[in-house]
Design a protein around this motif. Structure first.
Motif, short mmCIF file in Angstrom:
data_model
loop_
_atom_site.label_atom_id
_atom_site.label_comp_id
_atom_site.label_asym_id
_atom_site.label_seq_id
_atom_site.Cartn_x
_atom_site.Cartn_y
_atom_site.Cartn_z
N HIS A 1 36.87 36.73 43.60
CA HIS A 1 36.49 37.29 42.29
C HIS A 1 36.87 38.77 42.20
O HIS A 1 37.48 39.20 41.21
N GLU A 2 36.53 39.53 43.24
CA GLU A 2 36.78 40.97 43.20
C GLU A 2 38.27 41.28 43.31
O GLU A 2 38.77 42.19 42.65
N CYS A 3 38.99 40.53 44.16
CA CYS A 3 40.43 40.77 44.27
C CYS A 3 41.12 40.47 42.94
O CYS A 3 42.07 41.16 42.55
N ASP A 4 40.66 39.46 42.23
CA ASP A 4 41.20 39.16 40.90
C ASP A 4 41.11 40.38 39.97
O ASP A 4 42.03 40.67 39.22
N HIS A 5 39.96 41.09 40.05
CA HIS A 5 39.79 42.28 39.20
C HIS A 5 40.92 43.29 39.41
O HIS A 5 41.33 43.98 38.47
N LEU A 6 41.39 43.39 40.66
CA LEU A 6 42.42 44.40 40.97
C LEU A 6 43.76 44.06 40.34
O LEU A 6 44.65 44.88 40.27
N LEU B 1 36.74 47.06 50.77
CA LEU B 1 38.09 46.52 50.89
C LEU B 1 39.04 47.37 50.05
O LEU B 1 38.99 47.36 48.83
N VAL B 2 39.87 48.12 50.78
CA VAL B 2 40.88 48.95 50.12
C VAL B 2 42.22 48.23 50.27
O VAL B 2 42.56 47.76 51.36
N ASN B 3 42.96 48.13 49.20
CA ASN B 3 44.25 47.41 49.17
C ASN B 3 44.14 46.00 49.77
O ASN B 3 44.97 45.62 50.59
N PRO B 4 43.15 45.22 49.39
CA PRO B 4 42.98 43.90 49.99
C PRO B 4 44.10 42.94 49.62
O PRO B 4 44.64 42.99 48.51
N GLU B 5 44.42 42.11 50.59
CA GLU B 5 45.46 41.10 50.38
C GLU B 5 44.95 39.79 50.98
O GLU B 5 44.63 39.73 52.17
N ILE B 6 44.85 38.77 50.16
CA ILE B 6 44.38 37.47 50.67
C ILE B 6 45.54 36.79 51.39
O ILE B 6 46.60 36.57 50.82
N LYS C 1 37.10 29.10 51.87
CA LYS C 1 37.27 30.04 52.98
C LYS C 1 38.51 30.88 52.70
O LYS C 1 39.54 30.34 52.29
N VAL C 2 38.39 32.17 52.90
CA VAL C 2 39.56 33.03 52.72
C VAL C 2 39.67 34.00 53.89
O VAL C 2 38.67 34.41 54.47
N LYS C 3 40.91 34.31 54.22
CA LYS C 3 41.16 35.38 55.17
C LYS C 3 41.83 36.50 54.40
O LYS C 3 42.84 36.28 53.71
N VAL C 4 41.26 37.71 54.50
CA VAL C 4 41.79 38.84 53.75
C VAL C 4 42.11 39.98 54.72
O VAL C 4 41.41 40.18 55.71
N VAL D 1 37.45 47.63 46.41
CA VAL D 1 36.40 46.66 46.13
C VAL D 1 35.23 46.93 47.06
O VAL D 1 35.44 47.26 48.22
N VAL D 2 34.02 46.80 46.57
CA VAL D 2 32.85 46.80 47.45
C VAL D 2 32.12 45.47 47.26
O VAL D 2 32.09 44.92 46.16
#
Ligand code: ZN
Length: 159
Positions: A131-136, A71-76, A104-107, A59-60
């Protein structure tokens, strides 16, 4: 660098699960550079690899806070609070809708050198991260919209 074609709603690739990146390669670095260029060209604030046809967890994001997040392999890891606001997507051109997200999120993610890091985002950045993590994971914001999708003529708010 080069811009890439953005896949739009209805394209099967947007509904699939992306694979984690095992190692960074020159090819993936090129992809990341191209994703930024494509995002800036189209006036977006975030872009996920499946939107340019690549099923990788990349994700960018640039919400104009002075940072270019990769964000490569992001995990919330944690979420807090909630916010409700208009959201758009480069893969759903000309539309916008009301979506509730954590405030607020911590990733945890890896950067373009595969260095692990944590990022805390609030408000608009938190929305962009979600939003972007959902795409993954093959999810589009349109499924979260409260009420109707609206037609919008300007593209400024699209992610
Ligand atoms: Zn999107």
């Amino acid at each position: 660098m080069a811009t890439r074609q953005i896949r739009t709603m209805g394209d099967d690739i947007l509904y699939r699960e992306c694979k984690p990146v095992k190692e960074m390669t020159p090819r993936l670095k090129q992809l990341i550079a191209d994703m930024f260029e494509t995002m800036y060209e189209t006036g977006g604030v975030g872009l996920a690899a499946p939107q340019v046809g690549i099923l990788k967890q990349i994700v960018v994001i640039d919400v104009e806070d002075g940072n270019q997040y990769v964000l490569v392999n992001p995990e919330i890891l944690e979420t807090e609070g909630s916010q409700t606001g208009q959201e758009g997507c480069l893969s759903v051109p000309g539309k916008s809708g009301l979506v509730t997200r954590p405030n607020k999120v911590k990733v945890r993610a890896f950067d373009e050198n595969m260095e692990e890091f944590e990022l805390v985002g609030e408000e608009f950045l938190a929305r962009a991260i979600c939003h972007e993590c959902d795409h993954l994971h093959g999810r589009l914001y349109v499924d979260l919209v409260e009420g109707e999708l609206e037609d919008v003529s300007d593209m400024e708010d699209e992610e």
